[in-house]
Enzyme design. Structure first.
Site, PDB file in Angstrom:
ATOM      1  N   ARG A 130       0.819  -1.228   0.000  1.00 45.97           N
ATOM      2  CA  ARG A 130       0.000   0.000   0.000  1.00 45.97           C
ATOM      3  C   ARG A 130       0.848   1.271   0.000  1.00 45.97           C
ATOM      4  O   ARG A 130       0.485   2.291   0.601  1.00 45.97           O
ATOM      5  CB  ARG A 130      -0.954   0.043   1.215  1.00 45.97           C
ATOM      6  CG  ARG A 130      -1.943  -1.071   1.275  1.00 45.97           C
ATOM      7  CD  ARG A 130      -2.959  -1.057   0.132  1.00 45.97           C
ATOM      8  NE  ARG A 130      -3.701  -2.296   0.162  1.00 45.97           N
ATOM      9  CZ  ARG A 130      -3.322  -3.410  -0.466  1.00 45.97           C
ATOM     10  NH1 ARG A 130      -2.238  -3.413  -1.240  1.00 45.97           N
ATOM     11  NH2 ARG A 130      -4.017  -4.514  -0.373  1.00 45.97           N
ATOM     12  N   SER A 163     -10.386   0.404   4.219  1.00 45.63           N
ATOM     13  CA  SER A 163      -9.561   0.158   5.403  1.00 45.63           C
ATOM     14  C   SER A 163      -8.868   1.436   5.848  1.00 45.63           C
ATOM     15  O   SER A 163      -8.246   2.125   5.037  1.00 45.63           O
ATOM     16  CB  SER A 163      -8.489  -0.888   5.088  1.00 45.63           C
ATOM     17  OG  SER A 163      -9.116  -2.116   4.813  1.00 45.63           O
ATOM     18  N   GLU A 177      -3.599   3.862   6.555  1.00 43.95           N
ATOM     19  CA  GLU A 177      -3.602   3.611   5.107  1.00 43.95           C
ATOM     20  C   GLU A 177      -4.242   4.806   4.396  1.00 43.95           C
ATOM     21  O   GLU A 177      -3.781   5.223   3.343  1.00 43.95           O
ATOM     22  CB  GLU A 177      -4.394   2.329   4.800  1.00 43.95           C
ATOM     23  CG  GLU A 177      -4.454   2.024   3.306  1.00 43.95           C
ATOM     24  CD  GLU A 177      -5.014   0.642   2.993  1.00 43.95           C
ATOM     25  OE1 GLU A 177      -4.728  -0.312   3.746  1.00 43.95           O
ATOM     26  OE2 GLU A 177      -5.723   0.527   1.983  1.00 43.95           O
TER      27      GLU A 177
HETATM   28  C1  LIG Z   1     -15.521   0.697  -0.313  1.00 44.05           C
HETATM   29  C2  LIG Z   1     -14.023   0.813  -0.482  1.00 44.05           C
HETATM   30  C3  LIG Z   1     -13.261  -0.340  -0.646  1.00 44.05           C
HETATM   31  C4  LIG Z   1     -11.869  -0.244  -0.792  1.00 44.05           C
HETATM   32  N1  LIG Z   1     -11.149  -1.408  -0.945  1.00 44.05           N
HETATM   33  C5  LIG Z   1      -9.830  -1.320  -1.151  1.00 44.05           C
HETATM   34  C6  LIG Z   1      -9.056  -2.517  -1.348  1.00 44.05           C
HETATM   35  O1  LIG Z   1      -9.549  -3.636  -1.329  1.00 44.05           O
HETATM   36  N2  LIG Z   1      -7.705  -2.366  -1.575  1.00 44.05           N
HETATM   37  C7  LIG Z   1      -7.109  -1.141  -1.612  1.00 44.05           C
HETATM   38  O2  LIG Z   1      -5.893  -1.077  -1.847  1.00 44.05           O
HETATM   39  N3  LIG Z   1      -7.816   0.004  -1.406  1.00 44.05           N
HETATM   40  C8  LIG Z   1      -9.148  -0.064  -1.190  1.00 44.05           C
HETATM   41  N4  LIG Z   1      -9.862   1.096  -0.997  1.00 44.05           N
HETATM   42  C9  LIG Z   1      -9.173   2.398  -0.956  1.00 44.05           C
HETATM   43  C10 LIG Z   1      -9.074   3.138  -2.303  1.00 44.05           C
HETATM   44  O3  LIG Z   1     -10.125   2.806  -3.173  1.00 44.05           O
HETATM   45  C11 LIG Z   1      -7.723   2.885  -2.981  1.00 44.05           C
HETATM   46  O4  LIG Z   1      -6.647   3.290  -2.168  1.00 44.05           O
HETATM   47  C12 LIG Z   1      -7.635   3.640  -4.322  1.00 44.05           C
HETATM   48  O5  LIG Z   1      -6.489   3.212  -4.992  1.00 44.05           O
HETATM   49  C13 LIG Z   1      -7.571   5.152  -4.162  1.00 44.05           C
HETATM   50  O6  LIG Z   1      -7.773   5.746  -5.421  1.00 44.05           O
HETATM   51  P1  LIG Z   1      -8.445   7.183  -5.556  1.00 44.05           P
HETATM   52  O7  LIG Z   1      -8.489   7.545  -6.986  1.00 44.05           O
HETATM   53  O8  LIG Z   1      -9.740   7.220  -4.843  1.00 44.05           O
HETATM   54  O9  LIG Z   1      -7.350   8.059  -4.812  1.00 44.05           O
HETATM   55  P2  LIG Z   1      -7.597   9.288  -3.829  1.00 44.05           P
HETATM   56  O10 LIG Z   1      -8.259   8.796  -2.592  1.00 44.05           O
HETATM   57  O11 LIG Z   1      -8.225  10.411  -4.541  1.00 44.05           O
HETATM   58  O12 LIG Z   1      -6.080   9.671  -3.493  1.00 44.05           O
HETATM   59  C14 LIG Z   1      -5.243   8.776  -2.815  1.00 44.05           C
HETATM   60  C15 LIG Z   1      -3.822   9.348  -2.803  1.00 44.05           C
HETATM   61  O13 LIG Z   1      -3.314   9.371  -4.128  1.00 44.05           O
HETATM   62  C16 LIG Z   1      -2.999  10.713  -4.543  1.00 44.05           C
HETATM   63  N5  LIG Z   1      -3.380  10.759  -5.955  1.00 44.05           N
HETATM   64  C17 LIG Z   1      -4.561  10.390  -6.499  1.00 44.05           C
HETATM   65  N6  LIG Z   1      -4.496  10.456  -7.833  1.00 44.05           N
HETATM   66  C18 LIG Z   1      -3.260  10.896  -8.148  1.00 44.05           C
HETATM   67  C19 LIG Z   1      -2.575  11.158  -9.375  1.00 44.05           C
HETATM   68  N7  LIG Z   1      -3.154  10.990 -10.577  1.00 44.05           N
HETATM   69  N8  LIG Z   1      -1.294  11.596  -9.318  1.00 44.05           N
HETATM   70  C20 LIG Z   1      -0.679  11.799  -8.115  1.00 44.05           C
HETATM   71  N9  LIG Z   1      -1.267  11.572  -6.926  1.00 44.05           N
HETATM   72  C21 LIG Z   1      -2.548  11.112  -6.953  1.00 44.05           C
HETATM   73  C22 LIG Z   1      -3.775  11.620  -3.603  1.00 44.05           C
HETATM   74  O14 LIG Z   1      -3.116  12.851  -3.406  1.00 44.05           O
HETATM   75  C23 LIG Z   1      -3.756  10.794  -2.316  1.00 44.05           C
HETATM   76  O15 LIG Z   1      -2.522  10.957  -1.630  1.00 44.05           O
HETATM   77  C24 LIG Z   1     -11.250   1.021  -0.795  1.00 44.05           C
HETATM   78  C25 LIG Z   1     -12.033   2.183  -0.621  1.00 44.05           C
HETATM   79  C26 LIG Z   1     -13.396   2.083  -0.459  1.00 44.05           C
HETATM   80  C27 LIG Z   1     -14.217   3.335  -0.278  1.00 44.05           C
END
Ligand SMILES: Cc1cc2nc3c(=O)[nH]c(=O)nc-3n(C[C@H](O)[C@H](O)[C@H](O)COP(=O)(O)OP(=O)(O)OC[C@H]3O[C@@H](n4cnc5c(N)ncnc54)[C@H](O)[C@@H]3O)c2cc1C
Length: 301
Positions: free
Chosen positions: A176, A226, A296
């Site tokens: 992660r 998480s 996380e």
């Molecule tokens: C219901 C649910 C289930 C989930 N299950 C999992 C799971 O099984 N496994 C898991 O790993 N995660 C899980 N997650 C967490 C999440 O979906 C992941 O971490 C996902 O990869 C985050 O992507 P995001 O686009 O929403 O990023 P964001 O939440 O928008 O950002 C996350 C981080 O990345 C940075 N960021 C985002 N996009 C960029 C970019 N293009 N360039 C540079 N920096 C950037 C942001 O600044 C921040 O620091 C879950 C979340 C939810 C709500």
């Protein structure tokens, strides 16, 4: 620099609509967060590059977000320019076993497209609601697999808005985490190597993973998945539950009664409520098991 000058410069130089004082709870799956001073969702790569260059010129902080599914934005909001990478950069191209996806494409959409083409490598990601950019930054994963297993390279922008291609090793993936987490890189696109597979078998695997998620994950309340990373060889949820935190409430935030590593927003929870719960959980787990839980979710603001 004077606020009026900053606003006028952003408005006059960007073709993308500039939002001022945009409530961040509209852009996070937790439905929590104060206002972004300035907010844009670039319509294409050129606009995104402009955002980086302008933030430098105007000497204002730049924050990049994806789909907001791993974010806790503070109640005081985010100063400077918040750039959401979404629909303007959500292309998905498939060429034989290579998939090229824009940072704004959503992981479940990519997983479905790969499955439809009979390409294996993304079944684990069904049901993770993040964007490709967020998934690369976080090295999103599930069921023992993660995005680092399939990624070959990424196109990123550096702090001057210049495009660079990073290979997998340069992205420094871990559990992660990635070397990109501490900036200054903005992920624009990622290239994945898949293996040919059987479409029906991949679909069955995705359905099974989705069913497992439904069974163990809380439904119905806004959340960010998480909250803590699993400590080596253990599960954060197990420790939190044994430390007696399941169901604990601060304000309108609650440690899920379903899965102790999730904090749910019962309605109108604040970042302060969530941070207080986080402190209590950390304290109790440290006291009972001498384990220091690591977040996380990413805290912004
Ligand atoms: C219901 C649910 C289930 C989930 N299950 C999992 C799971 O099984 N496994 C898991 O790993 N995660 C899980 N997650 C967490 C999440 O979906 C992941 O971490 C996902 O990869 C985050 O992507 P995001 O686009 O929403 O990023 P964001 O939440 O928008 O950002 C996350 C981080 O990345 C940075 N960021 C985002 N996009 C960029 C970019 N293009 N360039 C540079 N920096 C950037 C942001 O600044 C921040 O620091 C879950 C979340 C939810 C709500």
């Amino acid at each position: 620099m004077n606020k009026t000058v900053v606003q006028h410069t952003l408005q006059s130089k960007l073709n993308t609509k500039l939002l001022i004082g945009e409530p961040m709870h509209k852009h996070t799956s937790w439905r929590i967060g104060g206002e972004a001073e300035y907010f844009v969702e670039p319509t294409d790569l050129t606009e995104l590059q402009k955002c980086i260059v302008l933030a430098n010129e105007l000497q204002i902080p730049l924050t990049v977000i994806g789909n907001g599914t791993n974010l806790l934005v503070l109640d005081s909001g985010i100063q400077g320019l918040v750039v959401k990478i979404g629909r303007g950069l959500d292309h998905i191209k498939i060429d034989k076993t290579t998939i090229t996806a824009g940072a704004g494409a959503l992981l479940p959409v990519l997983a479905r497209r790969a499955m439809e083409k009979g390409l294996a490598g993304f079944a684990w990601s069904a049901g993770i609601p993040g964007s490709i950019g967020g998934a690369v930054i976080m090295n999103a994963g599930a069921y023992g697999a993660s995005i680092s297993d399939v990624i070959q390279a990424a196109l990123v922008l550096d702090q001057d808005g210049q495009l660079r291609r990073l290979n997998k090793e340069q992205m420094g993936f871990g559990y992660r985490t990635s070397a990109l987490q501490n900036g200054p890189w903005v992920v624009v696109e990622a290239v994945f190597n898949c293996l040919p597979g059987d479409k029906e078998a991949i679909k069955a695997q995705m359905d099974e993973n989705n069913a497992k998620r439904k069974a163990v994950q809380p439904q119905g309340y806004p959340n960010a998945g998480s909250v803590f990373k699993n400590p080596p060889g253990d599960s954060a949820g197990r420790l939190i539950e044994l430390a007696g935190c399941k169901g604990l409430k601060v304000g309108n935030a609650q440690v899920s009664t379903h899965h102790a590593n999730w904090i749910v927003n019962l309605g109108g929870a604040t970042a302060r409520d969530v941070l207080s719960l986080i402190d209590i959980i950390k304290g109790r787990v440290k006291e009972k098991f001498d384990v220091a839980l690591q977040l996380e979710v990413r805290v912004l603001g």
